[in-house]
Write a protein that holds these residues in place. Sequence first.
Motif, mmCIF file in Angstrom:
data_model
loop_
_atom_site.group_PDB
_atom_site.id
_atom_site.type_symbol
_atom_site.label_atom_id
_atom_site.label_comp_id
_atom_site.label_asym_id
_atom_site.label_seq_id
_atom_site.Cartn_x
_atom_site.Cartn_y
_atom_site.Cartn_z
ATOM 1 N N GLU A 1 44.674 -25.449 -59.329
ATOM 2 C CA GLU A 1 45.972 -24.939 -59.751
ATOM 3 C C GLU A 1 47.095 -25.513 -58.885
ATOM 4 O OE1 GLU A 1 45.434 -20.713 -59.599
ATOM 5 O OE2 GLU A 1 44.507 -20.630 -61.586
ATOM 6 N N TRP A 2 46.848 -25.635 -57.580
ATOM 7 C CA TRP A 2 47.840 -26.250 -56.691
ATOM 8 C C TRP A 2 48.053 -27.705 -57.074
ATOM 9 C CZ3 TRP A 2 51.386 -24.068 -53.918
ATOM 10 C CH2 TRP A 2 51.190 -22.792 -53.397
ATOM 11 N N ALA A 3 46.966 -28.418 -57.342
ATOM 12 C CA ALA A 3 47.073 -29.831 -57.730
ATOM 13 C C ALA A 3 47.893 -29.966 -59.017
ATOM 14 C CB ALA A 3 45.685 -30.436 -57.905
ATOM 15 N N ALA A 4 47.640 -29.093 -59.982
ATOM 16 C CA ALA A 4 48.382 -29.140 -61.242
ATOM 17 C C ALA A 4 49.871 -28.868 -61.011
ATOM 18 C CB ALA A 4 47.797 -28.134 -62.232
ATOM 19 N N LEU A 5 50.177 -27.924 -60.132
ATOM 20 C CA LEU A 5 51.570 -27.601 -59.832
ATOM 21 C C LEU A 5 52.274 -28.788 -59.174
ATOM 22 C CD1 LEU A 5 53.766 -25.364 -59.809
ATOM 23 C CD2 LEU A 5 52.964 -24.804 -57.522
ATOM 24 N N LEU A 6 51.604 -29.402 -58.211
ATOM 25 C CA LEU A 6 52.188 -30.566 -57.535
ATOM 26 C C LEU A 6 52.347 -31.740 -58.496
ATOM 27 C CD1 LEU A 6 50.298 -30.311 -54.138
ATOM 28 C CD2 LEU A 6 52.756 -29.977 -54.508
ATOM 29 N N GLU A 7 51.391 -31.916 -59.388
ATOM 30 C CA GLU A 7 51.480 -32.991 -60.383
ATOM 31 C C GLU A 7 52.644 -32.734 -61.339
ATOM 32 O OE1 GLU A 7 51.040 -36.471 -62.008
ATOM 33 O OE2 GLU A 7 49.784 -35.836 -60.319
ATOM 34 N N THR A 8 52.830 -31.500 -61.720
ATOM 35 C CA THR A 8 53.956 -31.147 -62.583
ATOM 36 C C THR A 8 55.275 -31.448 -61.876
ATOM 37 O OG1 THR A 8 52.693 -29.425 -63.721
ATOM 38 C CG2 THR A 8 55.097 -29.244 -63.814
ATOM 39 N N PHE A 9 55.349 -31.084 -60.609
ATOM 40 C CA PHE A 9 56.558 -31.369 -59.827
ATOM 41 C C PHE A 9 56.823 -32.877 -59.777
ATOM 42 C CE2 PHE A 9 58.543 -32.437 -55.733
ATOM 43 C CZ PHE A 9 59.747 -31.772 -55.872
ATOM 44 N N ALA A 10 55.784 -33.659 -59.462
ATOM 45 C CA ALA A 10 55.946 -35.111 -59.372
ATOM 46 C C ALA A 10 56.370 -35.706 -60.709
ATOM 47 C CB ALA A 10 54.634 -35.752 -58.899
ATOM 48 N N THR A 11 55.779 -35.227 -61.781
ATOM 49 C CA THR A 11 56.119 -35.736 -63.112
ATOM 50 C C THR A 11 57.559 -35.427 -63.461
ATOM 51 O OG1 THR A 11 53.825 -35.517 -63.852
ATOM 52 C CG2 THR A 11 55.519 -35.599 -65.568
ATOM 53 N N ARG A 12 57.980 -34.201 -63.221
ATOM 54 C CA ARG A 12 59.363 -33.821 -63.539
ATOM 55 C C ARG A 12 60.360 -34.577 -62.677
ATOM 56 N NH1 ARG A 12 58.575 -27.437 -64.907
ATOM 57 N NH2 ARG A 12 57.417 -27.838 -66.816
ATOM 58 N N ALA B 1 59.859 -37.622 -61.476
ATOM 59 C CA ALA B 1 59.859 -38.989 -62.003
ATOM 60 C C ALA B 1 60.644 -39.086 -63.316
ATOM 61 C CB ALA B 1 58.425 -39.469 -62.214
ATOM 62 N N GLN B 2 60.614 -38.043 -64.109
ATOM 63 C CA GLN B 2 61.317 -38.035 -65.395
ATOM 64 C C GLN B 2 62.805 -37.716 -65.249
ATOM 65 O OE1 GLN B 2 59.047 -34.984 -67.359
ATOM 66 N NE2 GLN B 2 57.628 -36.446 -68.284
ATOM 67 N N GLY B 3 63.219 -37.399 -64.045
ATOM 68 C CA GLY B 3 64.618 -37.053 -63.825
ATOM 69 C C GLY B 3 64.950 -35.624 -64.234
ATOM 70 N N ARG B 4 63.926 -34.807 -64.404
ATOM 71 C CA ARG B 4 64.159 -33.418 -64.808
ATOM 72 C C ARG B 4 64.480 -32.526 -63.610
ATOM 73 N NH1 ARG B 4 59.435 -31.842 -68.651
ATOM 74 N NH2 ARG B 4 60.645 -29.931 -68.819
ATOM 75 N N ILE B 5 64.314 -33.082 -62.419
ATOM 76 C CA ILE B 5 64.820 -32.436 -61.206
ATOM 77 C C ILE B 5 65.967 -33.342 -60.768
ATOM 78 C CG2 ILE B 5 64.324 -31.758 -58.828
ATOM 79 C CD1 ILE B 5 61.388 -31.393 -59.740
ATOM 80 N N TYR B 6 67.150 -32.793 -60.794
ATOM 81 C CA TYR B 6 68.336 -33.618 -60.597
ATOM 82 C C TYR B 6 68.512 -34.047 -59.144
ATOM 83 C CZ TYR B 6 69.428 -31.768 -65.201
ATOM 84 O OH TYR B 6 69.366 -31.428 -66.522
ATOM 85 N N ARG B 7 69.123 -35.237 -58.978
ATOM 86 C CA ARG B 7 69.410 -35.757 -57.640
ATOM 87 C C ARG B 7 70.231 -34.761 -56.832
ATOM 88 N NH1 ARG B 7 68.102 -40.735 -56.357
ATOM 89 N NH2 ARG B 7 69.555 -41.278 -54.731
ATOM 90 N N ARG B 8 71.139 -34.079 -57.489
ATOM 91 C CA ARG B 8 71.992 -33.121 -56.770
ATOM 92 C C ARG B 8 71.183 -31.970 -56.189
ATOM 93 N NH1 ARG B 8 73.469 -31.728 -62.345
ATOM 94 N NH2 ARG B 8 72.514 -29.721 -62.802
ATOM 95 N N ASP B 9 69.981 -31.740 -56.713
ATOM 96 C CA ASP B 9 69.133 -30.652 -56.235
ATOM 97 C C ASP B 9 68.113 -31.095 -55.185
ATOM 98 O OD1 ASP B 9 70.391 -28.846 -57.951
ATOM 99 O OD2 ASP B 9 69.053 -29.386 -59.606
ATOM 100 N N LEU B 10 68.010 -32.392 -54.960
ATOM 101 C CA LEU B 10 67.000 -32.893 -54.029
ATOM 102 C C LEU B 10 67.210 -32.399 -52.611
ATOM 103 C CD1 LEU B 10 66.409 -36.544 -55.293
ATOM 104 C CD2 LEU B 10 65.118 -34.452 -55.814
ATOM 105 N N ALA B 11 68.451 -32.222 -52.187
ATOM 106 C CA ALA B 11 68.710 -31.730 -50.827
ATOM 107 C C ALA B 11 68.135 -30.329 -50.635
ATOM 108 C CB ALA B 11 70.212 -31.735 -50.547
ATOM 109 N N VAL C 1 59.486 -30.149 -49.184
ATOM 110 C CA VAL C 1 58.616 -31.316 -49.380
ATOM 111 C C VAL C 1 58.251 -31.924 -48.031
ATOM 112 C CG1 VAL C 1 58.490 -33.646 -50.349
ATOM 113 C CG2 VAL C 1 59.485 -31.798 -51.697
ATOM 114 N N ARG C 2 59.238 -32.054 -47.128
ATOM 115 C CA ARG C 2 58.944 -32.600 -45.789
ATOM 116 C C ARG C 2 57.940 -31.712 -45.053
ATOM 117 N NH1 ARG C 2 61.845 -36.817 -44.041
ATOM 118 N NH2 ARG C 2 63.762 -37.332 -45.145
ATOM 119 N N ARG C 3 58.075 -30.400 -45.189
ATOM 120 C CA ARG C 3 57.145 -29.470 -44.535
ATOM 121 C C ARG C 3 55.734 -29.629 -45.081
ATOM 122 N NH1 ARG C 3 55.076 -26.270 -41.217
ATOM 123 N NH2 ARG C 3 54.647 -24.068 -41.615
#
Length: 75
Positions: free
Chosen positions: A31-42, A44-54, A60-62
Amino acid sequence: MRVVTRLVEVEKPVRQTLEVPVPTEPQTAEEWAALLETFATRLAQGRIYRRDLASVEPAVRRVVEVWNRTLGQPR
């Protein structure tokens, strides 16, 4: 005697059941792997906006820091 006919509107409460997805914490490694994969996919697709990366960056660093430290420990 007089008869009066009139229309009276009355509100009647209506009960409705809705299914609402409730986020839950992953319980298994899969389930953790699926969640992380979903995050990575979104990401990569730009569904997590650059303005939200901060906002996301410290978490993510932690994860990377703890991951590297954990892999460096003897089993």
